[in-house]
Design an enzyme around this catalytic site. Sequence first.
Site, mmCIF file in Angstrom:
data_model
loop_
_atom_site.group_PDB
_atom_site.id
_atom_site.type_symbol
_atom_site.label_atom_id
_atom_site.label_comp_id
_atom_site.label_asym_id
_atom_site.label_seq_id
_atom_site.Cartn_x
_atom_site.Cartn_y
_atom_site.Cartn_z
ATOM 1 N N GLY A 1 6.145 0.687 -11.031
ATOM 2 C CA GLY A 1 4.932 -0.072 -11.254
ATOM 3 C C GLY A 1 3.710 0.822 -11.370
ATOM 4 O O GLY A 1 3.783 1.974 -11.819
ATOM 5 N N SER A 2 2.591 0.313 -10.916
ATOM 6 C CA SER A 2 1.319 1.001 -11.146
ATOM 7 C C SER A 2 1.153 2.297 -10.370
ATOM 8 O O SER A 2 0.210 3.048 -10.642
ATOM 9 C CB SER A 2 0.153 0.069 -10.829
ATOM 10 O OG SER A 2 0.091 -0.981 -11.777
ATOM 11 N N THR A 3 2.038 2.582 -9.399
ATOM 12 C CA THR A 3 1.934 3.887 -8.739
ATOM 13 C C THR A 3 2.222 5.013 -9.724
ATOM 14 O O THR A 3 1.743 6.134 -9.532
ATOM 15 C CB THR A 3 2.906 3.989 -7.547
ATOM 16 O OG1 THR A 3 4.255 3.772 -7.988
ATOM 17 C CG2 THR A 3 2.559 2.975 -6.472
ATOM 18 N N PHE A 4 2.963 4.716 -10.786
ATOM 19 C CA PHE A 4 3.269 5.733 -11.801
ATOM 20 C C PHE A 4 2.023 6.118 -12.596
ATOM 21 O O PHE A 4 2.006 7.149 -13.275
ATOM 22 C CB PHE A 4 4.364 5.223 -12.741
ATOM 23 C CG PHE A 4 4.938 6.282 -13.655
ATOM 24 C CD1 PHE A 4 5.891 7.165 -13.200
ATOM 25 C CD2 PHE A 4 4.524 6.379 -14.976
ATOM 26 C CE1 PHE A 4 6.426 8.138 -14.027
ATOM 27 C CE2 PHE A 4 5.056 7.349 -15.820
ATOM 28 C CZ PHE A 4 6.011 8.236 -15.341
ATOM 29 N N LYS A 5 0.969 5.316 -12.504
ATOM 30 C CA LYS A 5 -0.252 5.603 -13.261
ATOM 31 C C LYS A 5 -0.878 6.936 -12.853
ATOM 32 O O LYS A 5 -1.593 7.554 -13.652
ATOM 33 C CB LYS A 5 -1.250 4.469 -13.089
ATOM 34 C CG LYS A 5 -0.831 3.186 -13.806
ATOM 35 C CD LYS A 5 -1.762 2.014 -13.501
ATOM 36 C CE LYS A 5 -1.301 0.752 -14.220
ATOM 37 N NZ LYS A 5 -2.130 -0.429 -13.873
#
Length: 495
Positions: free
Chosen positions: A219-223
């Site tokens: 999810g958005s932690t990969f951003k």
Amino acid sequence: MNKPLRAVAIFCGLLMLALLLRANWLQYVRAPELATDQKNRRVQIEQFAAPRGDIIVGGRAVTGFTEVQSTDFKYKRTYVNGPMYAPVTGYASQAQGMTLLEKNYDDTLTGKDDRLAFQQFADIVSGKGRRPGSVITTIDPKAQKAAYDGLTDLRGAKGAVVALDPRTGKVLALVSAPSYDPSQFAGSTFKESDRFVALDMDKRKPLANRALRETYPPGSTFKILTAAAALEHGIITDIDAPTDAASPYTLPQSTNRIGSEAGDAVCSKASMKTAMQYSCNNVFLDAAAKLGQDKLRETAMKFGFNDDVYSDDFGDLLATKSIYPENLDKPGTALTGMGQGSLTSTPMQMAMVTAALANDGKLMQPYIVDEVRGPDLNTLEKTEPAVMSQAVSAATAQKVQQMMEFTAKEGSARRAQIDGITVGGKTGTAQRGVDVAKQVPYGWFVSYGKKQDGSSVAVAVFIDPTDMDISREDISGGRLGAPIARSVMKAVLRP
């Protein structure tokens, strides 16, 4: 001799020759293999013929032993706070075998380590009997307890927490929930076997090590990795400058439009820094699309993706590989920018990404055993920190740090703030499955904390709320994961 008798004699001779060849093959060629096979009952009896050495956390043993009556096995393994430490110790069971540290340091823990040969000889001569060594872990007991309590307090949650020292790669906390107590099936009784079977069949998978061996969409932690790649490859040069990414964002070669929870007014053409603050999908989708799959995969691989995480602590394999896929089309590449699509990660991998960025781009090899000692407390081996890669430049990492720290102060990661400690963080809510509306999303949170004296910690929290009594609107990494990460960081940095 007539012909039938001669044929019978030759046949019998061949049988005898085959028997002799087979006996010699077993006795001389396969003997070492059979002598150490875990299914060899003599091996098992020898393993439990004497008390096992201890696995140490924070100067105290989290393992022990008890004497067994009326069985071939003289001693049985016991565990202190078994469910909390099971993802670290593994189990040593008379009937079910061994896993993790118990398995990979079995020779040391049973005193059969070749490095103890002289000690063994001296002990035999003096009549002391065989004495085992011990394994000293890197685990911080306060951090481990904070992580375990944080997950178990979320009643019904499945998940994992990994905490690393960014400067060395030491694993400071490693928790998986739900967990199990290895003491419950350490023996060989029918009752203990039934307990193991029940755990193995439990649909919540308590025997699974979610921190190391299970993968999920990050999810958005990969951003934070997408941002690092965009900066490293020059797609973004100024984190404060507006981008041209509209919100909602139309995927390349598609009519599918993706919005952001923060709203189009906040996210449309937002800077990378603002996009990190509010977790705006459009900016990261656009950055991934402009990078292309090759450049984004290249950066992901420098952080450890697409390769098993190796460590001598768990034999060869510490964590199973996280995948940045190949042969993506343009829409699929864009989706990975926000941590979705066919991208998968272990909690250990996201802790490694966070730790590397906190360490100015330098990724250290994770390890969980600090030292192995003999029975007289002499050091048999000592783990030295090792660099895995320079994932991105220090300048790039420091810009991502600025964005993560701003996100912790002014954005979605505010719940992780700690007075007097510099905190950077990023939330994540990861969709799963094809029918997103019917599937409960995962919650993620990654963060790091730093003190002025240089000490630091990086944390990844993963939560699967499928069995929790919680509304879909309340599922987010910031709401569920940030308080856990904060507790772990405080435990390490404010002991």
